[in-house]
Write a protein that holds these residues in place. Sequence first.
Motif, short mmCIF file in Angstrom:
data_model
loop_
_atom_site.label_atom_id
_atom_site.label_comp_id
_atom_site.label_asym_id
_atom_site.label_seq_id
_atom_site.Cartn_x
_atom_site.Cartn_y
_atom_site.Cartn_z
N HIS A 38 44.29 45.01 44.96
CA HIS A 38 44.04 44.96 43.52
C HIS A 38 45.04 44.07 42.81
O HIS A 38 45.40 44.27 41.66
CB HIS A 38 43.99 46.37 42.91
N LYS B 262 39.60 45.05 44.67
CA LYS B 262 39.31 45.15 43.25
C LYS B 262 39.73 43.89 42.51
O LYS B 262 39.16 43.55 41.48
CB LYS B 262 40.05 46.35 42.67
N ALA B 263 40.77 43.22 43.01
CA ALA B 263 41.29 42.02 42.37
C ALA B 263 42.23 41.34 43.35
O ALA B 263 42.49 41.85 44.44
CB ALA B 263 42.01 42.36 41.06
N SER C 210 43.67 37.63 45.42
CA SER C 210 43.10 36.52 46.19
C SER C 210 43.50 36.65 47.65
O SER C 210 44.68 36.82 47.96
CB SER C 210 43.60 35.18 45.65
N LYS D 131 35.61 41.92 41.48
CA LYS D 131 36.45 41.00 40.71
C LYS D 131 37.46 40.24 41.57
O LYS D 131 38.19 39.41 41.05
CB LYS D 131 37.17 41.75 39.60
N GLY D 132 37.54 40.51 42.84
CA GLY D 132 38.47 39.79 43.70
C GLY D 132 37.89 38.48 44.19
O GLY D 132 36.72 38.16 43.98
N ASN D 133 38.73 37.68 44.86
CA ASN D 133 38.30 36.41 45.43
C ASN D 133 38.73 36.34 46.89
O ASN D 133 39.90 36.53 47.22
CB ASN D 133 38.91 35.23 44.67
N THR E 180 33.13 36.18 46.02
CA THR E 180 33.67 37.14 45.07
C THR E 180 33.27 38.54 45.52
O THR E 180 32.22 38.74 46.12
CB THR E 180 33.16 36.90 43.64
N ILE F 38 31.79 43.65 45.80
CA ILE F 38 30.91 44.16 44.75
C ILE F 38 30.66 45.66 44.88
O ILE F 38 30.11 46.28 43.98
CB ILE F 38 29.57 43.40 44.72
N ARG G 37 33.58 46.83 41.85
CA ARG G 37 33.73 45.99 40.67
C ARG G 37 33.53 44.49 40.95
O ARG G 37 33.20 43.75 40.06
CB ARG G 37 35.10 46.20 40.01
#
Length: 256
Positions: A184, A202-203, A205, A244-246, A236, A239, A242
């Motif tokens: 995250h 969640k977030a 890279s 929102k990560g890469n 991305t 899912i 959320r």
Amino acid sequence: MRVTLAMKPAERSFIPIEAEAIVPKNFLAGTDISVWRGNRELRLDEVFSVSVEGDADRPEDVEVVLSGDETFRLKRVGEYMDGGKIVVLGGIGMHCGNFMSGGTIEIHGNADGWLGREMAGGTILCRGDAADYCASGYRGGRKGMTGGTVEVFGRAGDFLAESLAGGTVIVHGGAGDMAGAEMHGGTLIVHGDCSRPAANMKAGSCYVYGTAHGMLPTFKKIGAVQHDGRTLIQFTGDIANRGKGNLFVKDYRYLD
């Protein structure tokens, strides 16, 4: 100030040594420091041949050098370290650099599990391999490493950078299963192959310069991008959480 700790041979060498007291700041007051072998508290000079060169007024000016054939038995070295330097001329045991917030730890051999667990700052360099849970949180926790840098020049085991929240983790070899799980925040770079990277992220890279085996279907493919002179495929996700990560990979294989 340089403190050299050369491990003495021990008859019961299979017993690990709890050595959380080995942090640079503790040597500003001298070498009256204890470690534990099993349920026995031992003076530092019962376990090591100790030598001190120079003096210092602050942790940043203290370097601790650990040597000997059994440094891999030392656990929790550098725990809560906030400055200075530790050099390990060999392997190191579990939990090295726990909760570290500053300074540098350089390991010339392999590191056992939980290297840099929940660290908040500073730098860890591992010249060999790192075992499972490198730069991760602890079991059941939701936050792993929050800052600093961990760089492994060999391979890393499973659950590398699990729950990564900040900082940078670089592995020059491959990694095991679930690298970057529950990320995250922060940045994870794996130069080799790994499996099921960034699961439930969640977030943050995650970069895999090799092949991502067992690629999870819950990542959305965006397309090719350039990064650090490499062509990578951007996704991305996850899912399932959320999205929102890469995640960037050189190549990937879905589960059969």
